[in-house]
Design an enzyme around this catalytic site. Structure first.
Site, PDB file in Angstrom:
ATOM      1  N   GLY A  46       0.836  -1.190   0.000  1.00 33.31           N
ATOM      2  CA  GLY A  46       0.000   0.000   0.000  1.00 33.31           C
ATOM      3  C   GLY A  46       0.870   1.239   0.000  1.00 33.31           C
ATOM      4  CD  GLN A  51       3.533   5.854   2.705  1.00 30.80           C
ATOM      5  OE1 GLN A  51       2.559   5.280   2.240  1.00 30.80           O
ATOM      6  NE2 GLN A  51       4.557   5.200   3.221  1.00 30.80           N
ATOM      7  CB  CYS A  89       5.677   1.973   7.369  1.00 29.73           C
ATOM      8  SG  CYS A  89       5.199   3.504   6.558  1.00 29.73           S
ATOM      9  CG  LEU A  90       6.697   0.887   1.238  1.00 33.72           C
ATOM     10  CD1 LEU A  90       5.985   1.207  -0.076  1.00 33.72           C
ATOM     11  CD2 LEU A  90       7.819  -0.112   1.007  1.00 33.72           C
ATOM     12  CG  HIS A 131       0.071   0.942   7.256  1.00 35.15           C
ATOM     13  ND1 HIS A 131       1.026   0.556   8.171  1.00 35.15           N
ATOM     14  CD2 HIS A 131       0.700   1.790   6.400  1.00 35.15           C
ATOM     15  CE1 HIS A 131       2.169   1.168   7.883  1.00 35.15           C
ATOM     16  NE2 HIS A 131       2.007   1.910   6.807  1.00 35.15           N
ATOM     17  CD  GLU A 132      -0.823   2.413   2.810  1.00 38.72           C
ATOM     18  OE1 GLU A 132      -0.408   3.579   2.726  1.00 38.72           O
ATOM     19  OE2 GLU A 132      -0.085   1.450   3.097  1.00 38.72           O
ATOM     20  CG  HIS A 135       0.672   6.427   5.749  1.00 36.26           C
ATOM     21  ND1 HIS A 135       1.803   6.939   6.334  1.00 36.26           N
ATOM     22  CD2 HIS A 135       0.971   5.145   5.426  1.00 36.26           C
ATOM     23  CE1 HIS A 135       2.755   6.003   6.373  1.00 36.26           C
ATOM     24  NE2 HIS A 135       2.273   4.902   5.831  1.00 36.26           N
TER      25      HIS A 135
HETATM   26 NI    NI Z   1       3.195   3.079   5.620  1.00 32.36          NI
END
Ligand code: NI
Length: 171
Positions: A46, A51, A89-90, A131-132, A135
């Site tokens: 995701g 981000q 998380c990226l 999670h997204e 964000h």
């Molecule tokens: Ni993330």
């Protein structure tokens, strides 16, 4: 489509509440395309627009069946159950931690054509949606850890899982 650099946790845009999109136009479609390409390249399950430095309520999620959802102004309209598990998380590369999430969620939003959609998901995909959506409110998984002690290096968790699998296989 274009690959975009993924910002990491210290960047202030990741701590801001993203703004609602008033109209789904070609710029939003391009944004969804860029998010998709960047997520798949990373690879990740995701990615939220902030981000990549765009403070708008847009995100993409890759489902268990590899289906990709691009959502505008997503919100959780229904949830059920609890799941506790590790996530990463990226924007926090190399680390994972244990987070409790709803087991099932129904997310409402608009798709790339501006049409309203409702997506019901469970398990890992439901975790990815939550999670997204976090964000988009400036919340990171490290804010939601069941305990700070669960924050660890990805390699450490993977080694532990391999040992557990080996122990289970031999036992
Ligand atoms: Ni993330």
């Amino acid at each position: 489509m274009a690959l975009r650099p993924i910002l990491t946790f210290e960047h202030p845009v990741l701590r801001e509440k993203a703004k609602k999109v008033s109209r789904v136009d070609t710029s939003i479609q391009r944004l969804i395309d860029d998010l998709t390409e960047t997520m798949l390249d990373a690879p990740g399950a995701g990615l939220a627009a902030n981000q990549i430095g765009v403070p708008l309520r847009v995100c993409v999620v890759k489902g268990d069946d590899n289906q990709i959802w691009g959502l505008v102004n997503p919100e959780i309209v229904k949830h059920d159950g609890v799941q506790v598990g590790y996530e990463g998380c990226l924007s926090y590369p190399g680390w994972v931690g244990e987070v409790a999430r709803h087991e099932t969620v129904v997310v409402k939003g608009r798709n790339r054509r501006g049409k309203e959609v409702r997506i019901k998901s469970t398990g890992f995909t439901a975790r990815a949606f939550q999670h997204e959506l976090d964000h988009l409110d400036g919340v990171l998984f490290i804010d939601r850890l069941t305990s700070l002690d669960t924050l660890r290096r990805v390699e450490e968790l993977e080694a532990e899982e391999r040992e557990a699998a080996a122990a289970a296989a031999s036992g």
